[in-house]
Design an enzyme around this catalytic site. Sequence first.
Site, PDB file in Angstrom:
ATOM      1  N   GLU A  25     -10.162   7.445  -2.717  1.00 49.70           N
ATOM      2  CA  GLU A  25      -9.203   7.762  -1.657  1.00 49.70           C
ATOM      3  C   GLU A  25      -9.778   7.478  -0.271  1.00 49.70           C
ATOM      4  O   GLU A  25     -10.912   7.835   0.019  1.00 49.70           O
ATOM      5  CB  GLU A  25      -8.840   9.247  -1.759  1.00 49.70           C
ATOM      6  CG  GLU A  25      -7.873   9.735  -0.705  1.00 49.70           C
ATOM      7  CD  GLU A  25      -7.712  11.255  -0.721  1.00 49.70           C
ATOM      8  OE1 GLU A  25      -6.839  11.744  -1.454  1.00 49.70           O
ATOM      9  OE2 GLU A  25      -8.464  11.944  -0.022  1.00 49.70           O
ATOM     10  N   TYR A  34      -2.709   6.586   4.708  1.00 51.80           N
ATOM     11  CA  TYR A  34      -3.311   7.131   3.484  1.00 51.80           C
ATOM     12  C   TYR A  34      -3.345   6.036   2.434  1.00 51.80           C
ATOM     13  O   TYR A  34      -2.389   5.264   2.273  1.00 51.80           O
ATOM     14  CB  TYR A  34      -2.470   8.300   2.968  1.00 51.80           C
ATOM     15  CG  TYR A  34      -2.989   8.901   1.689  1.00 51.80           C
ATOM     16  CD1 TYR A  34      -3.942   9.908   1.713  1.00 51.80           C
ATOM     17  CD2 TYR A  34      -2.548   8.445   0.441  1.00 51.80           C
ATOM     18  CE1 TYR A  34      -4.439  10.464   0.542  1.00 51.80           C
ATOM     19  CE2 TYR A  34      -3.044   8.991  -0.731  1.00 51.80           C
ATOM     20  CZ  TYR A  34      -3.987  10.000  -0.673  1.00 51.80           C
ATOM     21  OH  TYR A  34      -4.481  10.535  -1.838  1.00 51.80           O
TER      22      TYR A  34
END
Length: 412
Positions: free
Chosen positions: A208, A120
């Site tokens: 993101e 992530y």
Amino acid sequence: MKIHEYQARELLRSYGIPVPGGQMIESASAAAAAFAAATAGMKSPLAVVKAQVFAGGRGKAGFVKLVKTAPEATEAATFMLSNRMKSPQTPPEGLEVGKLLVAQAADIAPRSGGGAEEFYLAITTDRKTRRNILIASREGGVEIEQIAHDRPEAIIKEPLHPVLGLQGFQARNVAYKLGFKGKQVGQAVKVMQGLARLFVEKDCTLAEINPLIITTPTPDAPEGNVIAIDAKFSFDENGLFRHPELAALADHTEENQAEMRAQKFGLSYIALDGNIGCLVNGAGLAMATMDIVKLHGGEPANFLDVGGSATEEAVTEAFSIILSDPAVKGVMVNIFGGIMKCDIIAQGIVNAATKHKNADGSVGFKVPLVVRLEGTNVEAGRKLLNDAKSKIPSMQAATDLTDAAKKVCAAV
Ligand code: GDP
Ligand code: MN
């Protein structure tokens, strides 16, 4: 403002971040050709079909599907375009899917000790430290929210320097902590620094990548490659004026229709889940109104600020927007006339009451209406309403804010 994943992938590429190729389609009949294009030259063709909606959690909802053949791609596309996607990030009724991405599937390397090499990576603004920060985790993929909640120590945070951005030593440090080795380190650093630059240059509020992955090693890339296979961006709408290229990416089919209508009339309108429509002037007063409605046991159906200089037409439109929400069972008007004049609001109410068409074809307000007016031209405003009383039988006047909130909550 948000953009779709297929657009986000383009943006990543333009910052030198590698992403598998693919194309956006809007009908199942285009799936077979898109599959062929995405898998051209692959020894064992594998593509991924992904719903393009402004919400995550698609994987678990069955709206990210790996497919090996053109008929499988068509089947996945047919399913996604004819079902609403429901995930913890969507409204309960789910989202309609109108666009799909058909992309070359990535071969994700297995991780020693179990799982796959999914990471992530995100940049956002940390209000506590008043810096932009990089957030990273070795445990990327579909469980990141759970991990942030259960094991916050698995999340790495690195602040961006206000002038220098994410510096090389910081990115390398994070890459090592994430467990990247050899050539992967340089690749991961490039991704992180590219994302940090993109975040600042494009006025993002969120950038993101989840997951960032390591591909299964091949003779050409014996250590695998670090690439992005999903991305999400939010942009600061106050910065859009300097990014026409981003503003052009807006997908209006994904926005609330009422909010767009309001925008045209200069009204600030945000739909909420309750049943008491609020028409207020000034953002602060609108928030206070919502608070006091809640205090007396009601739930606001919207936030609506008609602004300081709304015209009669804008007020009429504001009513029409509020009443077009079938959830609205009562309306509270709370006006403090400073710049705004009470008689303009009153005229808007009378206009709306005489012109508003209900879904069943009848004209006028069917729901209780509570009006509290105070300030400039209040006498003229009250007189207008009084004279029109017979046309608006559901209307009650209130003497102050508390009285208004109590009356509307009782009526609803
Ligand atoms: P999200 O669930 O909406 O965040 O959608 P993602 O694009 O992140 O996909 C969810 C999960 O599907 C990923 O974490 C991967 O495990 C898997 N996935 C997505 N794309 C691919 C792909 O190209 N190849 C493989 N092997 N798995 C994928
Ligand atoms: Mn994802």
